[in-house]
Each structure stands twice: as C-alpha cells, then as structure tokens.
Design a protein around this motif. Sequence first.
Motif: not given
Length: 764
Positions: A529, A576-578, A656-657, A660
């Motif tokens: 991730e 994104v999502n990281r 971005y997320t 995170r």
Amino acid sequence: MIFLRILGVLFLLLGASQPMAQSRQADKPAATGAAAPAVPAAVPAAVVPQPTSKRNFGFSALDSKPLMRLVPTDGPPSIGFGLRRDEKPVKAVFRIKNTFSPALIPEQSHIRVLLNQEVVGTVQMNRQTAGKQTSKEFELDPTLLREYNNLTLEFVGHYTNECEDPLHTNLWADIGKGSEVELTVQRVRIEDDLALLPEPFFDKQELIRLKLPYVFAAKPSHATLRAAGITASWFGKLAGWRNARFPAHLDSLPAGHAVVFATNAERPAFLATEPPFAGPALRIMANPSDGISKLLLVSGADADDLAVAARSLVLGNAALSGRQAEIRETGAAVRRKPYDAPNWVRVDRPMKFGELIDSPQQLQVYGHVPEPVRVSLRIPPDLFTWRSRGVPVDLKFRYTPPVRTIDSMLGMSINGELVQSVNLRSTGQGGESARVILPLLDGGLLGDSREMLIPAFKLGSRNQLQYAFSFSYHTAGNCRDTQIENIRAMIDSDSRIDFSGYPHYAEMPHLGYFSTAGYPFTKYADLSETVIVLPENVSATDIEVMLSLLGRMGESTGHPATYVQVTGPKDEAQFVNRDLLVIGPERQQAFLDKWRRLVPAVITGPQQKVMRPENSLSWFNNLLDDAVTDRRAAQKQKHLRGDGPLAAMLGFESPYTAGRSVVVVTSAEPGDAAQVLDTLNNDDIAKTLHGSVVLMHGGVVESIFAGKTYAVGELPIWTAIWFPLSDRPVLLAIMSVIAVLVFAFALWRSLRAVAARRLRESGE
C-alpha cells in the motif's frame, strides 16, 4: 668435442641470464613517481599481496559502564566475534585492563583466558600492583579461530587459606574499559557462486553496520530503482540490529563488494561491452576495480525483468548456484495481510516466547546474579491499549531450588522499568500468588508459573522484556562450609504473551512511529500500500535515502518490500488510496506546491517557516483542548537554514485519500538529506521523535507539532465517544453540567406533569 661442449654450456648460461635479470628487476622497488610494473598475465592474481584491516571487539557490559566486576560465583563474561568467509586471520591480540582486590592471595588468584573453551593464558595477580589497574596483551593463535569465536574470562580468587567464604566481598577483580580483542584480517579470494548468497555482500559474522554500495547507470529509471529497493529491504532484514546503508553510485564503480543493476537500455559504463541481456538473471562476477571483491549483477532486458530477478532473489524462489542463473517468473508472490509482519507480535492470538527468540540459549542463565534474560517485542504502533488493565503474560520458569529463599527473587522489567518481583521457593509448595507449581524436573530444576500483567502505557513500538534472577547463598557460620549451589535458571519457551483483542487506532501525523517502525508503510509487510515518490532527476543522495529507508523497513518487519511502487511526481494517478513516501528537495516535487496548505513546514527558498498547528476538531474543541497550548508554540518558531545544512521529515494527511499518510524526507539543499539517515540510525534519538515536523540542523534535532491532525483506524463506539474527551477536562465538565441540567429539567417536567394530573383528579 671439448670445444662443442664448451659452446653448449655457454649457450645454456646465456639463455638463463635473461629470466634471472627479469626476476631481479621485478624484486627491485619502483622508483619514486614511477608507475608500478604491471603484473604479468601468467602470474595468478592470488599471489598479489592483499591489504589487511583491523577490527576491535569488546565486552558488551563495558559499552555502558567503565568497569565490569568478576566474582567467582557468577557466569564468566565473554567477547563474541566472527570471521567473514572472504577473509583470513593474520593476527589476533587480546588486551586486558584489570584490577585485583588487594585482599587476595597473589599465588592463588588469577584470571584464566579461554578462546573457544581452550586456555590461552592467565593474568596472575601481583602483590605490588594489587588494587591498581594493570594491562596485559595476549597473542592469540590465528589457527584456533573459527567462523564464530568466544573469548571468555574465568576468575579464580582466594583471600584466606582457612574458613573462606566463596561469596566474600573481598573476592573480586575488575575489568576496565578498553579490554578488547584486536583482529587483523586479510582479504582472500572466494569462488563466484550464487549458492553463497547473501555472502559475501552480507556476512552474519560481521558485527558492524552493513555498508553495501549500489551501482546504476547514469540516469536510472524509477522502475529500476524499484527493483533495487526490493533487494535493499532484503539486505536490511538480514542486517537486523546492525543497520544498513546503501550508498548509490551513478555510472561509477567503487572498490569492494557491490550490487549492480543493468538492463539493455540502462547499464553502467563498465558493462558497455556485455552482450544484450535476454531476460531476468543473477550473476556473481569479480569487481574490476580491485580484482578480488565481488559484484552481484541483477540484469534483464528491461526494468520489469529486474523486478522478477529481485523478487526471486529475496524470496528464494530460484535454486541459485554457479556464476549465473537465469530466472523465470514462477507467479506473483502472495500479498501480506495487515499487521502480519514476521518481526511483529501476533495480534490475533497469544504468542509463545519461543517464537520471539532466535535460539533457546537466550532464555537460559547461570550464576547467583546472572545477566537478565531478554526477550524483544515489536508491536504495531497503532495498537490501542487505552484503559487496558495490562497485557497478560503467562510466565513459566525453571530454576535450581535455592537453600535460602528470603533473598532469592525473579524480577520482571519492561524497557528497564521494574514491573513485578516474585520470590523463588525451594520446594513445590507455593503461596496463593502461584497459579501452578510444577514438580521437581530433570536436572534438579524446580518449575513455577505465574500470571503477570505488563502496564500498557509502558509499551512502545520496540520493547524488551527483562527477567532478572537473583539467588542468595547459605552460610552455616564461622569456619563452617559455605554451600555454593550450581545455580541455573531459565524462562520456559512455552511462556505466552497475549496482545489479541486490542483495536488499531492512532492520531496522526506521528513521525515517531515512522522513525521506530516505518509506520504507516509497514502496516503491510510487503509495502503493497506504499508508493515512493522520487524526483524526475533523481540524485545519488535521493537513491541512498530511499534504499536505506527501505532497508530500515525490512529490518522492522522481517520481510522484503516485494510490492512497493516507485514513481515520479507527475504520476498522480498512483497516489490514490496509497500511503506516500516522498523523497527529495521540495522544489523538485511539483505536486506538493498544489497542496502547500497541507504541508506543515517549508524549508526551501527564502520563505522558510513552520505552519500554525491546527486540530482536526472544531474551533470550540480547540479552545478547550489543553494540548493545543503546547502546539501553538510551534507557530512562533522560525527555523532558518543559515550557513549549515538543514534536513527535515514532514508528515501530513494525503490530499488524495482521507486517512492516508504522506511522509516527506527533504532538505534545503541537494545532498543534505543524508542527515535524516544519520538521525534515524541513532536509536537514542529516533525513539524520542514525535509530531509532524522533525528538523535536523547543526547537530540539533527538533520535533514540532504543526499543521492539521487526523486519525487512522477504528474504535468501538463507546471508546470512540469517551477517548476524545479524556484529555479535555473543561469540555467534559461542561458536558456533565449540561447533562445534569437536562436531566433536572426532564425530572422537573415529569414531576410537574404528575402534579397537574393529581390536581385534575382531585378536582373531579
């Protein structure tokens, strides 16, 4: 005939004169400033004298104190040291600085020096130097040295010929700081064989920091650096407590062992004449810069092939042997689950102590006051233990039954702080505190078992349990025999510790979690991730920082970063999502400019500043939050670069997320970021870091709260309600008053309604 024989003899003499002259010329020293004569190709390289190097090894007890005391009844101290496969010992010297008790009898008192259980010398007491520090050197026979060695000191002392108490206070000898083994070694050539990996690039017998150069083309791609990062995390895992640094070399080849990455499009200059690579491969070759060191060449037709070769190397998927091995992709590696890092405690079930150690000998001790048994624990930093009664430990231990039980104890400490002590009994009859008393076991050992609790607030990311046994001895009286038992003790490997049942929750950013455990990136041991963001024009310092940080994460988790991603600042689709680890000067990370309001500090350019701290809750809660008082101090601090180097770590929530994290490792000038590695390699400093900004300048390290806070993880509903109020007493008091007023108003309305109903009933 005689004339012909004379001619033949002359011919032979003339023919032999030329090589003899060449031999004398070769033995003659070269003139000052003249080039050294080249070694003829026919002469094997092994005959070329190799340089020697020295290494020093001391007693671990002298690392933290100036003296180490020897008494006859305690276990003998030792120095452990090893030999690398690619070196041979030339000379070994043991230097000892010692002081004997003045009350000892010189003829009967000495220290025996043993190397691998063989006596190599003695230090005899001298009456003239009693009570004074003396020094002595021992030449150790290099032929006695093995792959791993132990030099042990055994103290033999007597202060009287009659009625001697073996534990009398006069029986001692001190070993001073500077007592050490100095080992002189010479490099030797070893075969080119992949079966030796990870040697010679990492040798477990070497007890110093691993410094392994990485070699790339002049401009390595991000995909190539990803493959390098996978291998660096593996070497970091192997190095463990030694720590690892990976200096990067762009299109240059250093001396010594190194790891090289090359594709058909990217290859260092010294590989220019190599034929095109057909696919992923690993190869061992001699380092042309010194002719004796080895290079591990990770090669492929393209960067994807490098990733295949790197994963096969670190996961052991290929049976490696010989000089070269062609690698075939055997399928994707299984992705790791959250919090399942091999080096971390299990959070889904209790763990046995046997799972937390390398060998059973770590749990055994000898002597009346031996060194503590130590068990290391690595805990996920976001394990939420608020209001926990403690972490339960089902402790089982065995020991020689002491004659006197009054002063015989076992003390349990966590990170050097005492938690609990228990008396050691001489029989199988225990008190109420003993949950189970086992019968006398083989070898005369008594078994016991206790339930203990470790205070949760004393736990950090890296912890050490210490179990210290202390046994008293029995004296029958003056001129009576004193019984000195052959004391042994051990913590049973079936002892358990239970971290299950705790939720995962943490208030972020917290750079202390990153510095000690690599969190939040190491939540997944394979870093599946995580995205590492490097500048488009990456420098050697940026690469070294990335590789060394991945090495630290591999050391933390015990697993290589097989799924980490490496990209540039323009590839925002991967963000994104990281969780993002950003490395390099801020001015080269363009995407940060768009989110300047989120970055807690700016350290480049003329506008260097730290943001005002901001809590993620409302302004009303901030007004009533006592902790904000400390955080507001950060807005008044100005950190200017001046004339010295400035490096920093910054943490904030990903734009971005939500939920995170972003960690930025940066510096005011290119090349200064290596300060971050120096700081993290100092364990005493690393464990004190916190907050969202860590500044390193002029040898000073500062942690600062700045910017916006956020939370990761989930809490049970009632805990989620009460925990935010736990550090806001004013708000809690106001809410309590409001609750009382609401209850009182509701009660008043109820009583008024009852009274009205009774009035109506009475009126009827």
